[in-house]
Design an enzyme around this catalytic site. Sequence first.
Site, PDB file in Angstrom:
ATOM      1  N   ASP A 320     105.461  49.099  16.952  1.00  0.00           N
ATOM      2  CA  ASP A 320     104.929  47.862  16.399  1.00  0.00           C
ATOM      3  C   ASP A 320     104.144  48.184  15.129  1.00  0.00           C
ATOM      4  O   ASP A 320     103.347  49.137  15.103  1.00  0.00           O
ATOM      5  CB  ASP A 320     104.014  47.210  17.446  1.00  0.00           C
ATOM      6  CG  ASP A 320     103.465  45.885  17.003  1.00  0.00           C
ATOM      7  OD1 ASP A 320     104.258  44.944  16.834  1.00  0.00           O
ATOM      8  OD2 ASP A 320     102.236  45.789  16.827  1.00  0.00           O
ATOM      9  N   GLU A 349     108.808  48.688  13.024  1.00  0.00           N
ATOM     10  CA  GLU A 349     108.623  47.681  11.972  1.00  0.00           C
ATOM     11  C   GLU A 349     108.001  48.375  10.762  1.00  0.00           C
ATOM     12  O   GLU A 349     106.853  48.828  10.843  1.00  0.00           O
ATOM     13  CB  GLU A 349     107.681  46.577  12.453  1.00  0.00           C
ATOM     14  CG  GLU A 349     108.201  45.763  13.612  1.00  0.00           C
ATOM     15  CD  GLU A 349     107.177  44.722  14.066  1.00  0.00           C
ATOM     16  OE1 GLU A 349     107.539  43.543  14.151  1.00  0.00           O
ATOM     17  OE2 GLU A 349     106.016  45.095  14.322  1.00  0.00           O
TER      18      GLU A 349
END
Length: 622
Positions: A320, A349
């Site tokens: 994340d 990400e």
Amino acid sequence: MMTTEYPLNRSLGANYNPEQTEFAVWSPKANNVDLILYEPDPSQQNGGQVVKMNQDQQGVWSVTVHGNQKNKLYNYIVEIDNEIKCAVDPYAKAVIQNGHKGVVVDLAETNPVEWEKDQKPPLVELEDSILYEMHVKDFSISPHSGMEHKGKFLAFTEEGTTIPKTEIKTGIAHLKELGITHIHLLPIFDFATVDESVDYQYNWGYDPQNYNVPEGSYARDSANPLVRIREAKEMVKSLHRNGIRVVMDVVYNHTYETINSNFGKLAPEVYYRFDEHGNYSNGSGCGNEIASEHPMVRKFIIDSVKYWAQEYHIDGFRFDLMALHDQETMELLAQELKKIDPSILIYGEPWTADLSPLPIEKQMKKGVQQESGVAVFNDDFRDALKGSTRGEDRGYVSGKLDEETIEKVKVGIMGGIDSFSFDPEEAINYVSAHDDLTLWDKIKKSNPDANREDKVRMNNLANAIVLTSQGIPFLHGGVEFLRTKYGVENSYNYPDAINQLEWERKVYDYETFEYYQGLIELRREHPAFRMNTADQIKKYLQFLDSPEGVIAYQLQEHANGDLWEEIIVIYNPYPEAQQIFLPTEGSWKIVVADQQAGVETLEVLTDKQVIVPRISTMVLYK
């Protein structure tokens, strides 16, 4: 007096054996740290037994407690600058309900039967992966799921489930039928905002509390510290047995609390980043950000993922807000995980949520991951295909056909090799995920006047492009039967009625499911769609002349050892059929056309021109 050397090779946490347990915690500026031990039986816990710990020159406080300490509860009483706090061990392997005390555990007792014989499904190349994102609770909580252990890890152990009173498969049977290779699970570590003593609360899990312990609300008995561990392992074992690898969504970029987190109570000045005013920086958008560049923070993150890979047999990790991690940490982490298993998949990400004091040149952003063993989400491809994640704007599949959009789609088709990736295994191709609008909701919002059939066609065209592009495809769970969240974008704490996988939609949209199933079969059976080097792609993939807005390309010369000598793929985003001239004459066999997909011949074409139906994909070979 402490030295500046860090205890990077020191084993921290509660290290158990039947004769004794060593407790070790790093808190370099603490004036004092005591261990407090509690009996497993709540009626005998009282105030706990206080055991004095000793600090070494590297800031580690430790003590060895003799005798069998199995299943005892423990915490650390930490004194820093005359302030005393009670901290859970960041390295705790087990916790009580709601995670406020650690538990000494014999991990051998948590292993399912024949856990040592658990085998990962084969994966020859990383590009062979087909990812499917799912939240543990969403998977089974629907009354139509046909599963007994609704909302629990054990739902993933139930085989042969169907929608009640039908033969339509659900659960793990559905995943096998669909053909995906990996299930990407939203966070399954212990998170903060769900009361584990009740079943009705909901959160995605991006609020970390205890990193090395499974979430208790997903276990049948969250009050028994061993149950959540055993059932998480049973889930992994079951998925492996059914040919599906497991990716764990990890959130090391921030913690739910800051000064009162486990890190904050032990060494807040080390574990977190600060802005120029001395305040906690907020690159995560969640109130703080972890200082991954510090050697001891880096050690914790690497120790943690290695623990999950080895103890729980996890096959991959999705990071994340990965740009909040420094490049050195991610590169070292990838090296360590690849030593355990070269086929472990690592991706994340490549962005932050807000500004960070970590210099941009050190952030793990898109493009800097090249040759590091780490892949990144291609958000440019995502937005080019469908438009922005939340707005009413359109993308390629819904009618935005400008030159810039088409070029971004072509870059995505090639696995980003002339843009941000060194090889296609570094590109995660997708159009939707748990964040923001589902693909179906986005299409409805951006095309309110389109009829339902055309909206379905847009949905199918979007992931037909993803599944026939070079790189690694990623599907948002349920997209194969038009999953909706009823227009809710950020549904992280919304009730099950919004977030659940509505299995009954598979009945109504079975043809869409079959289309996705056919595309996945095509990809898995034909390595031309899974080339593993940039050189291969440049050699064998050639874009063809086609009407403006239509994208057509050819895979040539048995690309990547494919049985098919030539393959042509055509995407028509227009609401009218388009005529395409093929590069060579001969007998072309069509395997994807209109809303049918697979590897079986639908039609044999002997003409040099072909009519591609509106808003659809066509695949031909000879």
